[in-house]
Design an enzyme around this catalytic site. Structure first.
Site, mmCIF file in Angstrom:
data_model
loop_
_atom_site.group_PDB
_atom_site.id
_atom_site.type_symbol
_atom_site.label_atom_id
_atom_site.label_comp_id
_atom_site.label_asym_id
_atom_site.label_seq_id
_atom_site.Cartn_x
_atom_site.Cartn_y
_atom_site.Cartn_z
ATOM 1 N N CYS A 1 -31.320 -0.302 -10.457
ATOM 2 C CA CYS A 1 -30.468 -1.176 -11.489
ATOM 3 C C CYS A 1 -30.787 -0.725 -12.746
ATOM 4 O O CYS A 1 -30.917 0.507 -13.233
ATOM 5 C CB CYS A 1 -30.190 -2.359 -11.017
ATOM 6 S SG CYS A 1 -28.802 -3.258 -12.223
ATOM 7 N N HIS B 1 -28.857 -3.129 -5.198
ATOM 8 C CA HIS B 1 -30.144 -3.748 -5.244
ATOM 9 C C HIS B 1 -30.736 -3.744 -3.904
ATOM 10 O O HIS B 1 -30.374 -4.908 -3.191
ATOM 11 C CB HIS B 1 -30.059 -5.229 -5.855
ATOM 12 C CG HIS B 1 -30.060 -5.188 -7.315
ATOM 13 N ND1 HIS B 1 -31.172 -5.493 -8.002
ATOM 14 C CD2 HIS B 1 -29.062 -5.043 -8.105
ATOM 15 C CE1 HIS B 1 -30.831 -5.720 -9.257
ATOM 16 N NE2 HIS B 1 -29.321 -5.107 -9.257
ATOM 17 N N GLU C 1 -33.275 -4.601 -2.430
ATOM 18 C CA GLU C 1 -34.318 -5.699 -2.442
ATOM 19 C C GLU C 1 -33.694 -6.929 -1.898
ATOM 20 O O GLU C 1 -34.323 -7.823 -1.704
ATOM 21 C CB GLU C 1 -35.411 -5.982 -3.675
ATOM 22 C CG GLU C 1 -34.810 -6.351 -4.875
ATOM 23 C CD GLU C 1 -33.604 -5.570 -5.842
ATOM 24 O OE1 GLU C 1 -33.366 -4.666 -5.089
ATOM 25 O OE2 GLU C 1 -33.520 -6.075 -6.721
#
Lengths: 230, 92
Positions: free
Chosen positions: A85, A194, A196
Protein backbone atom coordinates in the site's frame (compact mmCIF):
# COMPACT_ATOMS: atom_id res chain seq x y z
CA UNK A 1 15.06 -15.24 8.99
CA UNK A 2 15.20 -11.63 10.20
CA UNK A 3 12.71 -9.51 8.28
CA UNK A 4 12.88 -5.75 8.82
CA UNK A 5 9.78 -3.55 8.92
CA UNK A 6 10.47 0.17 8.54
CA UNK A 7 8.38 2.60 10.56
CA UNK A 8 7.88 6.07 9.05
CA UNK A 9 6.00 8.96 10.69
CA UNK A 10 2.41 8.08 9.80
CA UNK A 11 2.94 4.35 9.24
CA UNK A 12 -0.17 2.44 10.39
CA UNK A 13 0.47 -1.20 9.61
CA UNK A 14 4.06 -1.59 10.73
CA UNK A 15 3.13 -3.61 13.82
CA UNK A 16 0.64 -5.69 11.82
CA UNK A 17 3.45 -6.50 9.38
CA UNK A 18 5.75 -7.44 12.27
CA UNK A 19 3.00 -9.66 13.67
CA UNK A 20 2.51 -11.31 10.27
CA UNK A 21 6.24 -12.05 10.11
CA UNK A 22 5.97 -13.67 13.56
CA UNK A 23 2.89 -15.68 12.54
CA UNK A 24 4.87 -16.93 9.56
CA UNK A 25 7.50 -18.24 11.99
CA UNK A 26 10.16 -15.64 11.31
CA UNK A 27 11.74 -12.83 13.34
CA UNK A 28 10.54 -9.25 12.76
CA UNK A 29 13.07 -6.44 13.21
CA UNK A 30 11.74 -2.91 13.79
CA UNK A 31 13.63 -0.39 11.62
CA UNK A 32 13.38 3.41 11.79
CA UNK A 33 13.05 5.78 8.81
CA UNK A 34 15.56 8.26 10.26
CA UNK A 35 18.41 5.73 10.57
CA UNK A 36 20.95 4.79 7.94
CA UNK A 37 20.93 1.16 9.15
CA UNK A 38 19.06 -1.97 8.02
CA UNK A 39 20.57 -3.94 10.94
CA UNK A 40 21.65 -6.72 8.61
CA UNK A 41 18.11 -7.99 7.95
CA UNK A 42 17.49 -10.65 5.29
CA UNK A 43 14.48 -8.86 3.76
CA UNK A 44 12.69 -5.53 4.14
CA UNK A 45 9.00 -4.58 4.33
CA UNK A 46 7.76 -1.02 3.71
CA UNK A 47 4.39 -1.05 5.51
CA UNK A 48 1.08 0.66 4.82
CA UNK A 49 -0.16 3.92 6.28
CA UNK A 50 -0.01 7.59 5.42
CA UNK A 51 3.67 8.46 5.79
CA UNK A 52 4.27 12.18 6.34
CA UNK A 53 0.50 12.66 5.96
CA UNK A 54 0.83 11.65 2.29
CA UNK A 55 1.48 15.34 1.66
CA UNK A 56 2.95 16.22 -1.73
CA UNK A 57 2.06 12.77 -3.14
CA UNK A 58 1.42 9.43 -1.39
CA UNK A 59 4.80 7.96 -0.42
CA UNK A 60 6.76 10.82 -2.01
CA UNK A 61 8.38 12.34 1.07
CA UNK A 62 9.04 8.91 2.60
CA UNK A 63 10.88 7.89 -0.57
CA UNK A 64 13.47 10.56 0.36
CA UNK A 65 13.79 9.40 4.01
CA UNK A 66 17.33 8.66 5.26
CA UNK A 67 16.88 4.85 5.41
CA UNK A 68 15.69 4.76 1.79
CA UNK A 69 19.27 5.12 0.53
CA UNK A 70 20.05 1.80 2.28
CA UNK A 71 16.81 0.25 0.95
CA UNK A 72 17.67 1.30 -2.63
CA UNK A 73 21.18 -0.08 -2.18
CA UNK A 74 19.87 -3.39 -0.74
CA UNK A 75 17.29 -3.73 -3.53
CA UNK A 76 20.13 -3.33 -6.01
CA UNK A 77 22.01 -6.20 -4.33
CA UNK A 78 18.94 -8.48 -4.66
CA UNK A 79 17.66 -8.27 -1.08
CA UNK A 80 13.89 -9.00 -1.11
CA UNK A 81 11.82 -5.84 -0.54
CA UNK A 82 8.02 -5.81 -0.19
CA UNK A 83 6.03 -2.57 -0.34
CA UNK A 84 2.46 -2.78 0.91
CA UNK A 85 0.00 0.00 0.00
CA UNK A 86 1.82 3.17 1.15
CA UNK A 87 5.00 1.07 0.89
CA UNK A 88 4.13 0.32 -2.76
CA UNK A 89 3.68 4.06 -3.34
CA UNK A 90 7.13 4.66 -1.79
CA UNK A 91 8.72 2.02 -4.04
CA UNK A 92 7.17 3.68 -7.10
CA UNK A 93 8.27 7.15 -5.95
CA UNK A 94 11.79 5.79 -5.37
CA UNK A 95 11.68 4.24 -8.89
CA UNK A 96 12.35 0.76 -7.48
CA UNK A 97 9.24 -0.48 -9.31
CA UNK A 98 7.63 1.00 -12.44
CA UNK A 99 4.53 3.20 -12.50
CA UNK A 100 2.93 5.63 -10.08
CA UNK A 101 -0.29 6.08 -8.12
CA UNK A 102 -3.01 8.68 -8.37
CA UNK A 103 -6.27 9.28 -6.51
CA UNK A 104 -8.79 6.45 -6.95
CA UNK A 105 -10.79 7.14 -10.13
CA UNK A 106 -14.05 7.48 -8.14
CA UNK A 107 -12.36 9.85 -5.62
CA UNK A 108 -13.43 7.69 -2.65
CA UNK A 109 -11.41 5.91 0.01
CA UNK A 110 -12.14 2.22 -0.41
CA UNK A 111 -11.95 -0.73 1.94
CA UNK A 112 -12.87 -4.24 0.78
CA UNK A 113 -11.82 -7.87 0.81
CA UNK A 114 -10.42 -8.01 -2.70
CA UNK A 115 -10.05 -11.00 -4.98
CA UNK A 116 -6.72 -11.04 -6.84
CA UNK A 117 -5.14 -13.27 -9.45
CA UNK A 118 -1.46 -14.10 -9.00
CA UNK A 119 0.07 -13.22 -12.38
CA UNK A 120 3.67 -14.04 -11.58
CA UNK A 121 4.87 -16.76 -9.21
CA UNK A 122 8.51 -16.10 -10.01
CA UNK A 123 9.19 -13.18 -7.65
CA UNK A 124 10.83 -13.32 -4.22
CA UNK A 125 7.46 -12.71 -2.55
CA UNK A 126 5.15 -14.88 -4.72
CA UNK A 127 6.99 -18.16 -5.38
CA UNK A 128 4.79 -20.08 -2.91
CA UNK A 129 1.84 -19.39 -5.24
CA UNK A 130 1.05 -20.88 -8.63
CA UNK A 131 0.55 -18.43 -11.48
CA UNK A 132 -3.22 -18.09 -11.88
CA UNK A 133 -4.01 -18.67 -8.19
CA UNK A 134 -6.99 -16.66 -6.98
CA UNK A 135 -6.57 -15.18 -3.51
CA UNK A 136 -8.44 -12.79 -1.22
CA UNK A 137 -6.50 -9.95 0.42
CA UNK A 138 -8.01 -6.91 2.19
CA UNK A 139 -7.37 -3.51 0.66
CA UNK A 140 -7.93 0.03 1.94
CA UNK A 141 -6.67 3.12 0.19
CA UNK A 142 -7.47 6.47 -1.39
CA UNK A 143 -4.54 6.81 -3.79
CA UNK A 144 -4.46 3.33 -5.27
CA UNK A 145 -4.91 3.91 -8.98
CA UNK A 146 -1.87 2.37 -10.69
CA UNK A 147 -0.82 4.31 -13.78
CA UNK A 148 2.08 4.13 -16.22
CA UNK A 149 2.56 5.28 -19.81
CA UNK A 150 1.62 2.90 -22.63
CA UNK A 151 5.22 1.95 -23.34
CA UNK A 152 5.93 1.07 -19.69
CA UNK A 153 2.68 -0.91 -19.45
CA UNK A 154 3.58 -2.93 -22.53
CA UNK A 155 7.08 -3.55 -21.21
CA UNK A 156 6.03 -4.75 -17.73
CA UNK A 157 3.27 -6.93 -19.19
CA UNK A 158 5.83 -8.45 -21.58
CA UNK A 159 8.44 -8.97 -18.86
CA UNK A 160 6.01 -10.67 -16.50
CA UNK A 161 6.43 -7.82 -13.99
CA UNK A 162 2.69 -7.65 -13.28
CA UNK A 163 2.53 -9.68 -10.07
CA UNK A 164 -1.16 -9.31 -9.14
CA UNK A 165 -4.32 -8.24 -10.94
CA UNK A 166 -7.69 -7.26 -9.46
CA UNK A 167 -10.38 -9.85 -10.18
CA UNK A 168 -14.17 -9.35 -10.55
CA UNK A 169 -13.95 -5.64 -9.68
CA UNK A 170 -11.33 -3.00 -10.48
CA UNK A 171 -11.70 -1.06 -7.22
CA UNK A 172 -9.80 2.11 -8.13
CA UNK A 173 -9.41 2.42 -11.90
CA UNK A 174 -5.90 0.95 -12.03
CA UNK A 175 -4.68 0.50 -15.61
CA UNK A 176 -4.86 -3.12 -16.85
CA UNK A 177 -6.45 -3.98 -13.44
CA UNK A 178 -2.91 -4.00 -11.99
CA UNK A 179 -2.83 -4.53 -8.20
CA UNK A 180 0.89 -5.23 -7.80
CA UNK A 181 4.13 -5.20 -9.77
CA UNK A 182 7.75 -6.24 -9.36
CA UNK A 183 11.07 -4.92 -10.56
CA UNK A 184 12.73 -6.75 -13.46
CA UNK A 185 14.82 -8.94 -11.17
CA UNK A 186 11.76 -9.95 -9.09
CA UNK A 187 13.25 -9.21 -5.66
CA UNK A 188 11.23 -6.00 -5.20
CA UNK A 189 7.44 -6.34 -5.14
CA UNK A 190 4.78 -3.72 -4.41
CA UNK A 191 1.02 -4.14 -4.14
CA UNK A 192 -1.91 -2.07 -2.89
CA UNK A 193 -3.77 -4.83 -0.93
CA UNK A 194 -2.49 -5.83 2.53
CA UNK A 195 -1.22 -9.43 2.82
CA UNK A 196 -0.31 -8.82 6.50
CA UNK A 197 -4.05 -8.55 7.22
CA UNK A 198 -4.68 -12.05 5.88
CA UNK A 199 -2.40 -14.15 8.09
CA UNK A 200 -4.51 -15.37 11.03
CA UNK A 201 -7.82 -17.28 10.99
CA UNK A 202 -10.52 -15.20 12.66
CA UNK A 203 -8.85 -11.91 11.77
CA UNK A 204 -8.54 -12.15 7.99
CA UNK A 205 -10.81 -11.33 5.06
CA UNK A 206 -14.13 -13.11 4.54
CA UNK A 207 -13.87 -16.11 2.23
CA UNK A 208 -16.41 -18.50 0.70
CA UNK A 209 -15.68 -20.87 3.61
CA UNK A 210 -16.23 -18.60 6.60
CA UNK A 211 -16.15 -15.04 7.86
CA UNK A 212 -12.69 -13.59 8.60
CA UNK A 213 -11.03 -16.89 7.74
CA UNK A 214 -8.67 -15.81 4.94
CA UNK A 215 -4.94 -16.46 5.40
CA UNK A 216 -3.71 -16.14 1.81
CA UNK A 217 -1.24 -13.48 2.99
CA UNK A 218 0.88 -16.11 4.76
CA UNK A 219 2.17 -17.35 1.41
CA UNK A 220 3.92 -14.01 0.78
CA UNK A 221 6.07 -14.71 3.82
CA UNK A 222 6.51 -18.39 2.95
CA UNK A 223 7.70 -17.20 -0.46
CA UNK A 224 10.40 -14.91 0.89
CA UNK A 225 11.61 -17.64 3.25
CA UNK A 226 11.89 -20.02 0.29
CA UNK A 227 13.77 -17.31 -1.63
CA UNK A 228 16.22 -16.76 1.20
CA UNK A 229 17.01 -20.46 1.87
CA UNK A 230 17.48 -21.28 -1.80
CA UNK B 1 12.89 37.81 0.66
CA UNK B 2 12.85 36.50 -2.96
CA UNK B 3 10.44 33.71 -3.85
CA UNK B 4 10.86 31.05 -6.52
CA UNK B 5 7.60 29.71 -7.95
CA UNK B 6 7.32 26.17 -9.31
CA UNK B 7 4.17 25.04 -11.10
CA UNK B 8 3.34 21.37 -11.59
CA UNK B 9 0.43 19.96 -13.61
CA UNK B 10 -0.95 16.43 -13.98
CA UNK B 11 -0.02 15.02 -17.38
CA UNK B 12 -2.58 15.89 -20.06
CA UNK B 13 -3.31 12.25 -20.89
CA UNK B 14 -4.11 11.35 -17.27
CA UNK B 15 -7.52 11.47 -15.68
CA UNK B 16 -7.64 14.51 -13.36
CA UNK B 17 -10.61 13.71 -11.11
CA UNK B 18 -10.33 17.01 -9.19
CA UNK B 19 -10.50 19.05 -12.38
CA UNK B 20 -13.31 16.89 -13.70
CA UNK B 21 -15.35 17.51 -10.54
CA UNK B 22 -14.91 21.29 -10.89
CA UNK B 23 -15.74 21.16 -14.63
CA UNK B 24 -18.93 19.26 -13.72
CA UNK B 25 -19.85 21.97 -11.21
CA UNK B 26 -19.35 24.68 -13.87
CA UNK B 27 -21.63 22.80 -16.25
CA UNK B 28 -24.29 22.56 -13.54
CA UNK B 29 -23.99 26.34 -13.06
CA UNK B 30 -24.81 26.77 -16.74
CA UNK B 31 -21.31 27.88 -17.71
CA UNK B 32 -20.95 25.68 -20.78
CA UNK B 33 -18.40 28.04 -22.32
CA UNK B 34 -15.76 26.68 -19.92
CA UNK B 35 -14.98 23.39 -21.60
CA UNK B 36 -12.54 21.80 -19.17
CA UNK B 37 -10.66 22.37 -15.91
CA UNK B 38 -7.39 20.85 -14.78
CA UNK B 39 -5.94 21.39 -11.32
CA UNK B 40 -2.23 21.47 -10.57
CA UNK B 41 0.12 22.57 -7.81
CA UNK B 42 2.04 25.77 -7.18
CA UNK B 43 5.08 25.77 -4.89
CA UNK B 44 6.41 29.05 -3.48
CA UNK B 45 9.96 28.59 -2.22
CA UNK B 46 11.30 31.45 -0.10
CA UNK B 47 15.01 32.07 -0.55
CA UNK B 48 17.35 33.33 2.10
CA UNK B 49 19.56 35.62 0.03
CA UNK B 50 19.74 36.46 -3.66
CA UNK B 51 18.52 34.15 -6.43
CA UNK B 52 21.21 33.30 -8.97
CA UNK B 53 21.35 30.90 -11.92
CA UNK B 54 22.90 28.12 -9.82
CA UNK B 55 20.04 28.31 -7.34
CA UNK B 56 17.45 28.27 -10.12
CA UNK B 57 19.17 25.22 -11.59
CA UNK B 58 19.04 23.53 -8.18
CA UNK B 59 15.32 24.27 -7.83
CA UNK B 60 14.70 22.96 -11.36
CA UNK B 61 16.38 19.71 -10.33
CA UNK B 62 14.35 19.48 -7.11
CA UNK B 63 11.18 20.27 -9.06
CA UNK B 64 11.78 17.19 -11.21
CA UNK B 65 13.13 14.90 -8.46
CA UNK B 66 10.81 15.75 -5.57
CA UNK B 67 8.11 18.37 -6.21
CA UNK B 68 6.77 16.33 -9.14
CA UNK B 69 6.66 12.70 -10.28
CA UNK B 70 7.44 12.53 -13.99
CA UNK B 71 5.27 9.43 -14.40
CA UNK B 72 2.13 11.43 -13.68
CA UNK B 73 3.09 15.13 -13.68
CA UNK B 74 5.01 17.79 -15.62
CA UNK B 75 6.88 20.78 -14.25
CA UNK B 76 5.36 23.56 -16.36
CA UNK B 77 7.27 26.56 -15.01
CA UNK B 78 10.03 27.67 -12.65
CA UNK B 79 10.25 31.43 -12.15
CA UNK B 80 11.21 34.12 -9.69
CA UNK B 81 8.18 35.94 -8.32
CA UNK B 82 8.25 39.62 -9.26
CA UNK B 83 8.71 41.81 -6.20
CA UNK B 84 5.62 43.78 -5.19
CA UNK B 85 6.14 47.34 -6.48
CA UNK B 86 6.86 49.73 -3.69
CA UNK B 87 4.27 52.46 -3.14
CA UNK B 88 4.84 56.14 -2.68
CA UNK B 89 7.32 56.55 -5.49
CA UNK B 90 5.41 59.57 -6.64
CA UNK B 91 5.18 58.47 -10.25
CA UNK B 92 1.39 58.35 -10.37
Amino acid sequence: MRIGVITFPGSLDDRDAQRAVRLAGETPVALWHGDHDLQGVDAVILPGGFSYGDYLRAGAIASHAPIMSEVIDAAGRGVPVLGICNGFQMLAEARLVPGAHTRNAHQQFIRRDQKLRVESASTAWTNAFETGDEIIIPMKNADGRFVADAETLARIEGNGQVAFRYLDVNPNGSLNDIAGVSNERGNVVGLMPHPEHATEPGFGPDTADAMSSGTDGLRFFASVVATLVS
Amino acid sequence: MPTIVVEVMPKAELLDPQGKAVAGALTRLGKQEFADVRIGKRFEVKVDGAVDDAMLAEIRELAVDMFSNSVIEDVVSVSVMAPIPSTGSGND
